[in-house]
Design a protein around this motif. Sequence first.
Motif, PDB file in Angstrom:
ATOM      1  N   THR A   1       0.850  -1.190   0.000  1.00 52.72           N
ATOM      2  CA  THR A   1       0.000   0.000   0.000  1.00 52.72           C
ATOM      3  C   THR A   1       0.882   1.235   0.000  1.00 52.72           C
ATOM      4  O   THR A   1       1.789   1.370   0.819  1.00 52.72           O
ATOM      5  CB  THR A   1      -0.906   0.005   1.248  1.00 52.72           C
ATOM      6  N   GLU A   2       0.613   2.146  -0.937  1.00 55.74           N
ATOM      7  CA  GLU A   2       1.401   3.373  -1.042  1.00 55.74           C
ATOM      8  C   GLU A   2       0.489   4.572  -0.780  1.00 55.74           C
ATOM      9  O   GLU A   2      -0.616   4.648  -1.310  1.00 55.74           O
ATOM     10  CB  GLU A   2       2.022   3.479  -2.434  1.00 55.74           C
ATOM     11  N   THR A   3       0.972   5.476   0.082  1.00 56.34           N
ATOM     12  CA  THR A   3       0.193   6.681   0.395  1.00 56.34           C
ATOM     13  C   THR A   3       0.414   7.727  -0.690  1.00 56.34           C
ATOM     14  O   THR A   3       1.552   8.027  -1.058  1.00 56.34           O
ATOM     15  CB  THR A   3       0.610   7.243   1.774  1.00 56.34           C
ATOM     16  N   LEU A   4      -0.697   8.295  -1.188  1.00 57.20           N
ATOM     17  CA  LEU A   4      -0.634   9.310  -2.240  1.00 57.20           C
ATOM     18  C   LEU A   4      -0.755  10.708  -1.626  1.00 57.20           C
ATOM     19  O   LEU A   4      -1.245  10.860  -0.496  1.00 57.20           O
ATOM     20  CB  LEU A   4      -1.764   9.095  -3.245  1.00 57.20           C
TER      21      LEU A   4
ATOM     22  N   LYS B   1      -2.302  14.248  -0.686  1.00 56.37           N
ATOM     23  CA  LYS B   1      -3.705  14.672  -0.515  1.00 56.37           C
ATOM     24  C   LYS B   1      -4.108  15.576  -1.677  1.00 56.37           C
ATOM     25  O   LYS B   1      -3.306  16.394  -2.148  1.00 56.37           O
ATOM     26  CB  LYS B   1      -3.855  15.443   0.800  1.00 56.37           C
TER      27      LYS B   1
ATOM     28  N   GLU C   1      -7.964  11.838   5.620  1.00 57.15           N
ATOM     29  CA  GLU C   1      -6.905  10.837   5.413  1.00 57.15           C
ATOM     30  C   GLU C   1      -6.383  10.918   3.980  1.00 57.15           C
ATOM     31  O   GLU C   1      -7.147  11.130   3.044  1.00 57.15           O
ATOM     32  CB  GLU C   1      -7.430   9.426   5.682  1.00 57.15           C
ATOM     33  N   ALA C   2      -5.060  10.710   3.863  1.00 57.70           N
ATOM     34  CA  ALA C   2      -4.458  10.715   2.522  1.00 57.70           C
ATOM     35  C   ALA C   2      -4.905   9.475   1.762  1.00 57.70           C
ATOM     36  O   ALA C   2      -5.028   8.393   2.344  1.00 57.70           O
ATOM     37  CB  ALA C   2      -2.940  10.742   2.636  1.00 57.70           C
ATOM     38  N   PRO C   3      -5.165   9.606   0.462  1.00 54.76           N
ATOM     39  CA  PRO C   3      -5.579   8.416  -0.311  1.00 54.76           C
ATOM     40  C   PRO C   3      -4.421   7.422  -0.462  1.00 54.76           C
ATOM     41  O   PRO C   3      -3.250   7.783  -0.364  1.00 54.76           O
ATOM     42  CB  PRO C   3      -5.959   9.007  -1.672  1.00 54.76           C
ATOM     43  N   THR C   4      -4.761   6.189  -0.669  1.00 55.93           N
ATOM     44  CA  THR C   4      -3.743   5.138  -0.851  1.00 55.93           C
ATOM     45  C   THR C   4      -4.067   4.337  -2.100  1.00 55.93           C
ATOM     46  O   THR C   4      -5.200   4.371  -2.585  1.00 55.93           O
ATOM     47  CB  THR C   4      -3.701   4.176   0.357  1.00 55.93           C
ATOM     48  N   GLU C   5      -3.053   3.618  -2.586  1.00 59.76           N
ATOM     49  CA  GLU C   5      -3.291   2.695  -3.696  1.00 59.76           C
ATOM     50  C   GLU C   5      -2.376   1.485  -3.556  1.00 59.76           C
ATOM     51  O   GLU C   5      -1.308   1.568  -2.949  1.00 59.76           O
ATOM     52  CB  GLU C   5      -3.073   3.386  -5.043  1.00 59.76           C
TER      53      GLU C   5
END
Length: 628
Positions: A207-210, A212, A221-225
């Motif tokens: 999981t990588e935090t993108l 904001k 919360e910051a989106p993740t992918e």
Amino acid sequence: MATGKINVSVDNIFPLIKKFLYSDHEIFLRELISNATDATLKLKHLTSIGEASVEYGNPIIEVKVDKEGKKIHIIDQGLGMTEDEVKKYINEVAFSGAEEFLDKYKDSAKDSGIIGHFGLGFYSAFMVASKVEIITKSFKDEPAVHWSCDGSPNFDLEPSDKTDRGTEIVLHVADDSTEFLEDNRISELLSKYNKFMPVPIKFGTRTETLPKPEGAKEEDEAPTEEVDNIINNPTPAWTKQPADLETKDYQEFYRELYPMQFEEPLFHIHLNVDYPFHLTGILYFPRLTNDLNSQKDKIQLYQNQVYVTDNVEGIVPEFLMMLRGVVDSPDIPLNVSRSYLQSDGAVKKISSYITRKVADKLSSLFKDNREDFEAKWNDIKIVIEYGMLSEDKFFEKADKFALYPTVDGKFFTFDELQEKIKANQTDKDGKLVILYASDKEAQHSYIQTAKDKGYEVLLLDSPIISHLMQKLETSKENISFTRVDSDHIENLIKKDEAQISKLSDEEKETLKKVLEETIANKSYTIQLEAMDSAASPFIITEPEFMRRMKEMQQTGGGGMFGMGNMPEMYNLTVNTNSELVSEILTTKTAKKKERLINQSLDLARLSKGLLKGEELTNFIKRSYEMVK
């Protein structure tokens, strides 16, 4: 559908593979990923020269574990195989027979076991699998095929509906190898063997935090992918040109190699040669203590970016085994005995090249920034001294940059030292006497006496220095190393002018008899010497030759002299010109005479660091009583 028998000269090669490579069975993953890498890189080459009319793209190799189905999948996007190629490369094992296989493996398989070198890389799958499938489609416009085999010589080959280019290997994991169905175990193997493979290897996702989005609130919360988890670095530092790298790149690669090392290396040496052999790599000088024991983080050997072993004995010269880093060469023969390695021509050339590169790097560091080289000397001297001892070619080069520090923190090369001391430290026979100490604190009084005479005293304290001094004395003319506490100052560098004794021969004989009767410890050889009246009355020394032989024995090599465990041997030199010694001789009271002798002896022992335990306690108590 085709069926048939695999073309080997025994009924069943697979039990032999499992039996003889069992201790090394984890290498199956390395071998299969190496094959996948080869297939990918070959496709890259063919597309670059126009022989494959397909898009190369950005292929990866994927490893998947199906724990419930007890399967491991290794999938590549490389060349793939046609039906004819499967028959040729899979069904015809590329060696003459099982006997040759066993001969080559009986001694070395358990050590490093790269079986791909015998055309058996794919067959390592049967060390962990009860059944193996190959689903493959060639980059050529031909149908895909599906091959399967249950570990017997029998196989099945049929068409497949696979549409994308490349090969998928499916391992049906055997009951005795279920450890390889654990993600952690596969991660461990990928990290160990495939960390620097030249094609990206995917194992799962992460999981990588993108960032904001613009206008998002702080509490949002910051989106993740989910992204592919690529476990390797396909372009490690050693595969690049030195001109393309900066100091920070080398430091980052060091941390990548040794994540548990928190100290920066002192400097690095980049190896890069194409002829008469192929060799790349980076060696690092870590901070080294005087400890000669093997280091925890060793030099790693790779072959075309595939990890082989961290046992580089015979390839890297012995004196450099304390360094860290990577050596990568396709020209190093694997799966052979150490004695073969040592006699192999290519390996000898590689070892000589590494020695020369290290010597050249040290030489340039010395010339370019001597001050920095001197500051690092204590951290690197053990490697340089060991190299001077063990490699004659290295000795010749190192003689120009090896340093000899003094007790005052000055540094000299041998030539500089010789020039500095020859006027004052040449004895009556024309021999240059180089004085040294091994412990500045313990030998302080001896050092001070030598300095008062205007002598230069070196500080030589590495565990192999006795061996090196021996070599220097035999390779250079008319020099000798003498430790400052090996004799009294007048005898260390004998000059023509000798002191005249105040005592007659008869008085000296009487004094010696009294000393021998009074001193209980009979391991001292008592010598009467005429010295300066201001010099110490009693001096304890250890003969240079005997002490040095004992030190050499402790670090290996003393056995060559056949001396067994050598006893402690000391000389007690008594100054016949000392007032105290005259008082000992003339004192009428036996009790006072004994007290003066024992107190003087204990003071000499204290100066030498020999007074310990109960004897030290009694000496202190006796000294206080004398003060009263």
